[in-house]
Design an enzyme around this catalytic site. Sequence first.
Site, PDB file in Angstrom:
ATOM      1  N   ASP A  79     -31.453 -35.699   3.889  1.00  8.46           N
ATOM      2  CA  ASP A  79     -31.248 -36.657   2.805  1.00  8.46           C
ATOM      3  C   ASP A  79     -30.382 -35.963   1.760  1.00  8.46           C
ATOM      4  O   ASP A  79     -30.687 -34.839   1.345  1.00  8.46           O
ATOM      5  CB  ASP A  79     -32.584 -37.079   2.192  1.00  8.46           C
ATOM      6  CG  ASP A  79     -32.411 -38.124   1.116  1.00  8.46           C
ATOM      7  OD1 ASP A  79     -32.073 -39.271   1.456  1.00  8.46           O
ATOM      8  OD2 ASP A  79     -32.609 -37.783  -0.073  1.00  8.46           O
ATOM      9  N   LEU A  80     -29.297 -36.593   1.361  1.00 10.72           N
ATOM     10  CA  LEU A  80     -28.424 -36.012   0.350  1.00 10.72           C
ATOM     11  C   LEU A  80     -29.055 -36.224  -1.023  1.00 10.72           C
ATOM     12  O   LEU A  80     -29.384 -37.351  -1.392  1.00 10.72           O
ATOM     13  CB  LEU A  80     -27.037 -36.647   0.402  1.00 10.72           C
ATOM     14  CG  LEU A  80     -26.319 -36.584   1.747  1.00 10.72           C
ATOM     15  CD1 LEU A  80     -24.948 -37.240   1.638  1.00 10.72           C
ATOM     16  CD2 LEU A  80     -26.201 -35.162   2.244  1.00 10.72           C
ATOM     17  N   ASP A 122     -27.762 -42.453   2.327  1.00 10.76           N
ATOM     18  CA  ASP A 122     -27.414 -41.031   2.371  1.00 10.76           C
ATOM     19  C   ASP A 122     -28.350 -40.270   3.308  1.00 10.76           C
ATOM     20  O   ASP A 122     -28.584 -39.076   3.140  1.00 10.76           O
ATOM     21  CB  ASP A 122     -27.453 -40.430   0.966  1.00 10.76           C
ATOM     22  CG  ASP A 122     -28.836 -40.527   0.323  1.00 10.76           C
ATOM     23  OD1 ASP A 122     -29.727 -41.194   0.886  1.00 10.76           O
ATOM     24  OD2 ASP A 122     -29.026 -39.922  -0.747  1.00 10.76           O
TER      25      ASP A 122
END
Length: 177
Positions: A79-80, A122
């Site tokens: 996960d960004l 993301d």
Amino acid sequence: VYLTATVFVLLVGVTLFRAYVLKQKLKAQSIKAQQQIWHQAHYDLQTNLPNRMMFNKDLESETKYARRNNKLFGLIYIDLDSFKEVNDLHGHTVGDLLLMQVGKRLQHCVRSTDKVYRLGGDEFTIILTDLDDHTFIENTAKRLVKTLSDEFEINHLTINITSSIGSTVFPYDAIDA
């Protein structure tokens, strides 16, 4: 009469040939359209990575294969962090370009037998196949963290991101998808 019959036969032959060619052309177009629809349903439009639907299918298949062949496989979830801020500060075009670059970097961190997916937003995930032990997953996760922490150059902007990464190993952590 003989000449008229010959011309008639030739015209019928040409007409049948044209109909055959048209049928083949339509068949090819139909196949191409079906392939395009399948690709759009199974691949992310932004990154051209397999999407959540493909991930679910592949995860189920890999689970069955690993169980049947007494193999290990790993799953890494990425996960960004603070991706929303990139979109808010620089716009969605830059955010989209960042996602494309992230996808490429992730693909360069894994073997050709492994598969990178964009689940949406993301979120990315990776299936690491045919593992001997869990250390490969740990080493891959470290490479992923490093490559994602390197600067991104997008439209003359330097963007720094961090990521949150989790991993699991089949069958140690779960016995089904």
